[in-house]
Design an enzyme around this catalytic site. Sequence first.
Site, short mmCIF file in Angstrom:
data_model
loop_
_atom_site.label_atom_id
_atom_site.label_comp_id
_atom_site.label_asym_id
_atom_site.label_seq_id
_atom_site.Cartn_x
_atom_site.Cartn_y
_atom_site.Cartn_z
N GLY A 12 0.77 -1.23 0.00
CA GLY A 12 0.00 0.00 0.00
C GLY A 12 0.80 1.28 0.00
O GLY A 12 0.28 2.33 0.40
N ASN A 14 1.79 3.11 -2.60
CA ASN A 14 1.15 4.07 -3.52
C ASN A 14 -0.17 4.57 -2.94
O ASN A 14 -0.51 5.75 -3.09
CB ASN A 14 0.93 3.44 -4.90
CG ASN A 14 2.08 3.69 -5.84
OD1 ASN A 14 2.54 4.81 -5.98
ND2 ASN A 14 2.56 2.64 -6.48
N LYS A 66 -16.61 -14.80 -9.41
CA LYS A 66 -16.04 -13.47 -9.60
C LYS A 66 -17.16 -12.44 -9.74
O LYS A 66 -17.07 -11.33 -9.22
CB LYS A 66 -15.13 -13.44 -10.82
CG LYS A 66 -14.46 -12.10 -11.04
CD LYS A 66 -13.42 -12.15 -12.13
CE LYS A 66 -12.68 -10.84 -12.19
NZ LYS A 66 -11.34 -10.96 -12.71
N MET A 91 -3.94 -6.69 -7.32
CA MET A 91 -3.39 -7.75 -8.15
C MET A 91 -4.47 -8.68 -8.73
O MET A 91 -4.30 -9.89 -8.79
CB MET A 91 -2.37 -8.56 -7.34
CG MET A 91 -1.21 -7.71 -6.84
SD MET A 91 -0.36 -6.77 -8.13
CE MET A 91 0.44 -8.09 -8.99
N ARG A 92 -5.56 -8.09 -9.17
CA ARG A 92 -6.63 -8.85 -9.82
C ARG A 92 -7.05 -8.15 -11.10
O ARG A 92 -7.07 -6.93 -11.15
CB ARG A 92 -7.87 -8.93 -8.93
CG ARG A 92 -7.62 -9.60 -7.65
CD ARG A 92 -8.89 -10.03 -6.96
NE ARG A 92 -8.49 -10.85 -5.85
CZ ARG A 92 -8.09 -12.11 -5.93
NH1 ARG A 92 -8.10 -12.71 -7.08
NH2 ARG A 92 -7.70 -12.77 -4.88
N ILE A 94 -9.81 -6.76 -13.40
CA ILE A 94 -11.17 -6.26 -13.17
C ILE A 94 -12.09 -6.95 -14.17
O ILE A 94 -11.81 -7.00 -15.37
CB ILE A 94 -11.21 -4.73 -13.35
CG1 ILE A 94 -10.23 -4.05 -12.39
CG2 ILE A 94 -12.62 -4.20 -13.16
CD1 ILE A 94 -10.50 -4.25 -10.92
N ASN A 108 -5.03 2.77 -13.32
CA ASN A 108 -4.04 1.85 -12.79
C ASN A 108 -2.64 2.40 -13.06
O ASN A 108 -2.44 3.12 -14.04
CB ASN A 108 -4.18 0.47 -13.45
CG ASN A 108 -3.28 -0.57 -12.80
OD1 ASN A 108 -3.11 -0.59 -11.58
ND2 ASN A 108 -2.70 -1.44 -13.61
N HIS A 110 1.32 0.96 -13.56
CA HIS A 110 2.07 -0.27 -13.84
C HIS A 110 3.56 0.07 -13.93
O HIS A 110 3.92 1.04 -14.58
CB HIS A 110 1.59 -0.91 -15.15
CG HIS A 110 2.22 -2.22 -15.42
ND1 HIS A 110 1.87 -3.36 -14.73
CD2 HIS A 110 3.20 -2.59 -16.28
CE1 HIS A 110 2.61 -4.37 -15.17
NE2 HIS A 110 3.42 -3.92 -16.11
#
Length: 188
Positions: A12, A14, A66, A91-92, A94, A108, A110
Site C-alpha cells: 500500500g 502508492n 467473480k 493484483m486482480r 477487473i 491503474n 504499472h
Amino acid sequence: MAKVAIFASGSGSNFENIVQRADKGELNNIEITALYTDHHDAYCIERAKKLKVAVHINEPKDFASKAEYERRLIQLLELDEVEWIILAGYMRLIGPDLLDAYEGKILNIHPSLLPKYKGKDAIGQAFNSGDNITGSTVHYVDSGMDTGEIIEQRQCEIKEDDTKEDLEDRVKHLEYELYPSVVAKIIK
C-alpha cells in the site's frame, strides 16, 4: 469534490502516497472514501488505519464467483458514492461487472513502459531484459491485462550496476510522482 476509492492488495505504499497528497490538497480536492482490499492480512490495511481511512476487506474466496464478488464491491462503492477507482497494487483483473459500472473511471499504475512487460514482476522482466530504460505507466483499465489506454508514462534508466532492488526503488519513487500528477489532471 470527487469521491474516490483505492484498491490495493499488498503493502500500500502508492495508496499511502495518494492519500497523503489528497490530504494536503494536492489532488483537486478529491475525497478518498475507502481502501478496498482483497486480502485480510495485506499491509495496506495498517496504512489505512494509520491514515484514518475506512477499509473494506472482501476476499474473492468468500464468494461463489467473480461476478458475485464484484457485485458486492459495486454495492459498497455505491454506498460510498464512489465516482472513480484508483488501483494501487491491486493484483486482480477487473471483471465485466465492475468495468461496466465504472467504465472509463478506473485508473491503474504499472511499473513498466507499457506495452512492454505486462503482468506480474514487470520490474524483474525489465531488469533481466538487457534494456537500459524502463519506467512507469498510468493507464485506464479495460478487460485485458495492462492493455488499457495509456494516459502518461515516465522513464528511468536501468543502470549497469543496478541490482533489482535498486531498480525497484527507482521505479517506486517515479510512481510516487507520476500517479498523483495524473490523478490531479484526470479526476476533477
